[in-house]
Enzyme design. Structure first.
Site, short mmCIF file in Angstrom:
data_model
loop_
_atom_site.label_atom_id
_atom_site.label_comp_id
_atom_site.label_asym_id
_atom_site.label_seq_id
_atom_site.Cartn_x
_atom_site.Cartn_y
_atom_site.Cartn_z
N HIS A 51 -24.27 -33.77 2.02
CA HIS A 51 -24.14 -34.79 0.53
C HIS A 51 -24.89 -35.97 0.30
O HIS A 51 -26.08 -35.56 0.92
CB HIS A 51 -23.00 -36.04 0.68
CG HIS A 51 -23.24 -36.50 2.10
ND1 HIS A 51 -23.47 -35.86 3.60
CD2 HIS A 51 -23.52 -38.22 2.14
CE1 HIS A 51 -23.39 -36.95 4.44
NE2 HIS A 51 -23.50 -38.33 4.13
N HIS A 53 -26.25 -38.75 0.57
CA HIS A 53 -26.71 -39.96 0.56
C HIS A 53 -28.20 -39.80 1.50
O HIS A 53 -28.31 -38.70 1.61
CB HIS A 53 -25.77 -40.28 2.42
CG HIS A 53 -24.72 -40.99 1.14
ND1 HIS A 53 -23.41 -41.15 2.97
CD2 HIS A 53 -23.92 -41.61 0.11
CE1 HIS A 53 -22.35 -41.41 1.63
NE2 HIS A 53 -23.20 -41.68 0.11
N ASP A 55 -29.78 -40.89 4.36
CA ASP A 55 -29.73 -40.61 5.47
C ASP A 55 -30.04 -38.79 6.18
O ASP A 55 -29.90 -38.30 6.82
CB ASP A 55 -29.10 -41.76 5.95
CG ASP A 55 -27.78 -41.02 6.09
OD1 ASP A 55 -27.18 -41.53 4.79
OD2 ASP A 55 -26.93 -41.19 7.06
N HIS A 56 -29.21 -38.55 4.62
CA HIS A 56 -29.29 -36.82 4.92
C HIS A 56 -30.24 -35.92 4.18
O HIS A 56 -30.61 -35.34 4.41
CB HIS A 56 -27.91 -36.22 4.92
CG HIS A 56 -26.97 -37.32 5.84
ND1 HIS A 56 -26.07 -36.34 6.65
CD2 HIS A 56 -26.45 -38.09 5.84
CE1 HIS A 56 -25.47 -37.06 7.23
NE2 HIS A 56 -25.37 -37.64 7.35
N HIS A 108 -15.39 -39.08 2.20
CA HIS A 108 -16.69 -39.49 2.78
C HIS A 108 -17.21 -39.47 0.94
O HIS A 108 -18.02 -40.99 1.25
CB HIS A 108 -17.84 -38.61 3.29
CG HIS A 108 -18.43 -39.96 3.73
ND1 HIS A 108 -18.70 -40.95 4.45
CD2 HIS A 108 -19.98 -39.55 3.86
CE1 HIS A 108 -19.64 -42.15 4.83
NE2 HIS A 108 -20.65 -40.62 4.30
N ASP A 125 -20.66 -35.56 7.40
CA ASP A 125 -20.49 -36.99 7.58
C ASP A 125 -18.83 -37.23 7.02
O ASP A 125 -18.00 -37.80 7.42
CB ASP A 125 -20.55 -38.17 6.65
CG ASP A 125 -21.91 -38.64 7.22
OD1 ASP A 125 -22.73 -38.71 8.74
OD2 ASP A 125 -22.49 -39.43 6.64
N HIS A 163 -24.17 -37.43 12.23
CA HIS A 163 -24.43 -39.01 13.55
C HIS A 163 -23.77 -38.44 14.95
O HIS A 163 -23.08 -38.44 14.91
CB HIS A 163 -23.57 -39.67 13.37
CG HIS A 163 -24.36 -40.75 11.22
ND1 HIS A 163 -25.05 -40.77 11.72
CD2 HIS A 163 -24.15 -39.98 10.23
CE1 HIS A 163 -25.44 -41.24 10.34
NE2 HIS A 163 -24.17 -40.56 9.18
#
Length: 256
Positions: A51, A53, A55-56, A108, A125, A163
């Protein structure tokens, strides 16, 4: 085949899948480039993104600068500008010795994908060990349907989450089902992992089915806990997504 969870940022995992001799590798959701560059001897076959985001996907530009031409496989979403190939639900991805199926799991985010193959699920996530992702863009009905799809995979599937939330999720799971014997056993194992600094992931899907409250909203004990503790408990004859939504709302405000 070797699975390596590479810690990044505060609690992310970048996943690396390598064959036995290390000649081929895949990288999943690299939020940072440096840990990947430190872990790999050469360019991966591809980078998979679940996805959009940061942090990915944040490490992808630096990885492409180091290894130009590396395929970047991602959902159909303009918020992933680094993608070189966009895939949709049910699409098969052939990469060297591996074959993965893309599974659409909105909830999400609206365009979230997971990748399943060779007994491994890279789920970003959407599904966490003993938990699930927050509903930033989707509805409870969408997330429940997504988790239902993942729950139908073989119980031996290794669940590779984005995570390290297992310990905090376990505290909530015990609040929901304090008398669940499978959860009690798993909690003891988690305590040992915590003492030794061992990663809790990957987890087995069978363990999630036995212990994860978000995969167990049809279980009477879980519904009884929701009625007692959730901010707004649904009526007894409410649809499944109402129970799921109430559980998610409880978790969002939960303080261990």
């Amino acid at each position: 085949m070797h699975l390596l969870p590479i810690p990044a940022l505060s609690d992310n995992y970048i996943w690396c899948l390598a064959d036995d001799d290390g000649a081929h590798a895949l990288v999943v959701d690299p939020g940072l480039a440096t840990p990947v560059l430190d872990a790999l001897r050469g360019p991966p076959l591809a980078i998979l993104l679940t996805h959009h985001h940061g942090d990915h996907i944040g490490g992808v530009p630096a990885l492409l600068e180091r290894w130009p031409g590396t395929p970047v496989i991602a959902p159909v979403d303009e918020r992933v500008p680094v993608a070189t190939r966009r895939v949709v639900d049910g699409e098969r991805i052939e990469l060297g010795p591996w074959s993965f199926e893309a599974i659409a799991v909105p909830g999400h985010t609206r365009s979230h994908l997971t990748f399943h193959g060779h007994g491994v699920l890279f789920c970003g996530d959407t599904l966490f060990s003993l938990g699930c992702g927050r509903l930033f863009e989707g509805t409870p009905a969408q997330m429940l349907a997504s988790l239902d799809r993942l729950a139908a995979l073989p119980g031996t599937t290794l669940v590779c989450c984005g995570h390290e939330y297992t310990h905090s999720n376990a505290r909530f799971a015990r609040a929901v089902e304090p008398d669940n014997p499978a959860l009690a056993r798993l909690s003891e194992e988690l305590d040992t992992m915590d003492q030794t600094g061992k990663a809790t992931l990957p987890t087995r899907l069978a363990d999630e089915l036995a212990c994860n409250p978000f995969l167990r909203t049809d279980v009477p004990a879980v519904r009884a806990a929701i009625r007692l503790r959730a901010p707004a408990a649904p009526a007894a004859d409410a649809p499944r997504d109402a129970w799921f939504g109430a559980l998610r709302a409880w978790k969002d405000g939960f303080a261990a």
